[in-house]
Design a protein around this motif. Structure first.
Motif, PDB file in Angstrom:
ATOM      1  N   VAL A  70      23.351  -1.597  -4.819  1.00 37.37           N
ATOM      2  CA  VAL A  70      24.173  -1.043  -5.965  1.00 37.37           C
ATOM      3  C   VAL A  70      24.935  -2.048  -6.522  1.00 37.37           C
ATOM      4  N   TYR A  98      26.706   8.592  -2.368  1.00 40.12           N
ATOM      5  CA  TYR A  98      26.725   8.711  -3.960  1.00 40.12           C
ATOM      6  C   TYR A  98      26.552  10.152  -4.118  1.00 40.12           C
ATOM      7  N   SER A 138      26.476  12.897  -7.587  1.00 43.96           N
ATOM      8  CA  SER A 138      26.772  13.149  -8.970  1.00 43.96           C
ATOM      9  C   SER A 138      26.931  14.671  -9.008  1.00 43.96           C
ATOM     10  N   ASN A 140      31.214   7.938  -8.533  1.00 44.45           N
ATOM     11  CA  ASN A 140      30.288   8.757  -7.619  1.00 44.45           C
ATOM     12  C   ASN A 140      30.246   8.280  -6.469  1.00 44.45           C
ATOM     13  N   LEU A 141      30.558   6.985  -6.192  1.00 41.70           N
ATOM     14  CA  LEU A 141      30.414   6.401  -5.010  1.00 41.70           C
ATOM     15  C   LEU A 141      31.468   6.888  -3.969  1.00 41.70           C
ATOM     16  N   ARG A 142      31.285   7.475  -2.877  1.00 47.75           N
ATOM     17  CA  ARG A 142      32.333   8.129  -2.058  1.00 47.75           C
ATOM     18  C   ARG A 142      32.837   7.246  -0.995  1.00 47.75           C
ATOM     19  N   TRP A 193      21.977  12.132  -5.677  1.00 49.54           N
ATOM     20  CA  TRP A 193      22.602  11.841  -4.658  1.00 49.54           C
ATOM     21  C   TRP A 193      21.865  10.601  -3.957  1.00 49.54           C
TER      22      TRP A 193
END
Length: 302
Positions: free
Chosen positions: A91, A10, A12, A133-135, A257
């Motif tokens: 999450v 994560y 931002s 924002n989760l990659r 993050w």
């Protein structure tokens, strides 16, 4: 043994850039020696070369610059503003009620992390940020099941959208705002949102709750804290709820993050990984159970 490979699960970008800008952090440009050739002949010229820094470089530079402000000891007296820690994290997607007064216009994640301090105090972090924002994860909007959502969701949304401002402050209203009350509701959402059968059936099984997304071992999280709430001893009776039992200090904020060096720990719960439970006719519905009691006889909203 080879060095562990890290991964930002994560990140931002917006919030990281805000913290950099608000605190005057300079991300220095790299300087390289370049050979400059011209009519006057060859010569050595030091030319500044702007280069986009990696995520890791930005994070490490920011931590160094703000090292006196970043707190990692959760026994530290509050209010805490910028924290760093390590923990298993869960999450979920925060289910908003869409009240027009509130301003979270995007799909929002609620991230829960818990730590037990050296002094034996339980600290829970409830962090809210953009689900985008989760990659590397595309979370579908459709759920195979519906689940419990808190009646406190509009108040929580307002608190997060205003970055911790007391509800009603911006409009000049007289408010009976109780931050402990709302903090308990917020933690309950982070731990139990999406439950649809008896809580015991969901215990330790986040993949069974609606709206949960993933869990993993965060080797590092860094977060801004909007509200640092210590529950008054003796005020709350949380003994009936194993997930809430022992809650003491609740930090509500937003993650900059989340990073892991154990990518093998990542567990996703959405899509085909969602486990759907069958309600038992022998057990009561969850709606009558979601009532954290205050010792004065009142109830938190459920």
């Amino acid at each position: 043994m080879p060095k562990r490979v890290g991964r930002y699960v994560y990140w931002s970008e917006r919030l990281v850039r805000e913290v950099i800008d608000d605190n005057g952090v300079q991300l220095d440009a790299r300087v390289k020696a370049s050979l400059k050739l011209g009519v006057a002949g060859g010569g050595l010229d030091l030319a500044g070369r702007d280069r986009e820094k990696t995520t890791f470089e930005v994070a490490e530079k920011l931590k160094r610059k703000l090292r006196r402000s970043v707190v990692s000891d959760f026994d530290t007296a509050g209010p805490l503003q910028l924290v760093q820690g390590t923990s298993w994290v869960e999450v979920s997607e925060f289910r908003r009620w869409g009240h027009p007064r509130h301003r979270l216009g995007q799909r929002t994640a609620v991230i829960h992390a818990r730590t037990d301090t050296r002094e034996g105090r339980r600290v829970d972090l409830c962090l809210f940020g953009g689900l985008k924002n989760l990659r590397g994860y595309n979370v579908p909007e459709d759920e195979p099941v519906g689940g419990w959502t808190s009646s406190a969701a509009p108040a929580i949304e307002e608190l997060i959208a205003s970055r911790g401002a007391t509800p009603g402050e911006e409009e000049g209203e007289v408010s009976s705002f109780d931050e402990e009350y709302l903090a308990v509701d917020t933690l309950q959402v982070a731990l139990s949102q999406g439950i649809y059968v008896h809580p015991d059936d969901h215990m330790g099984r986040p993949e069974t709750r609606a709206f949960t997304v993933m869990g993993f071992e965060a080797s590092e999280y860094v977060a801004l804290i909007y509200r640092d709430v210590s529950l008054t001893p003796g005020r709350w009776d949380l003994q009936h709820d194993q997930e809430m039992m022992g809650a003491s200090r609740i930090l509500i904020g937003a993650p900059l993050w989340l990073r892991t060096t154990r990518p093998g720990s990542i567990r996703t719960y959405f899509g085909t990984n969602r486990v759907v439970l069958t309600p038992s006719p022998r057990r009561p519905t969850t709606q009558v159970l979601f009532q954290p009691m205050r010792q004065d006889g009142g109830q938190a909203s459920g």
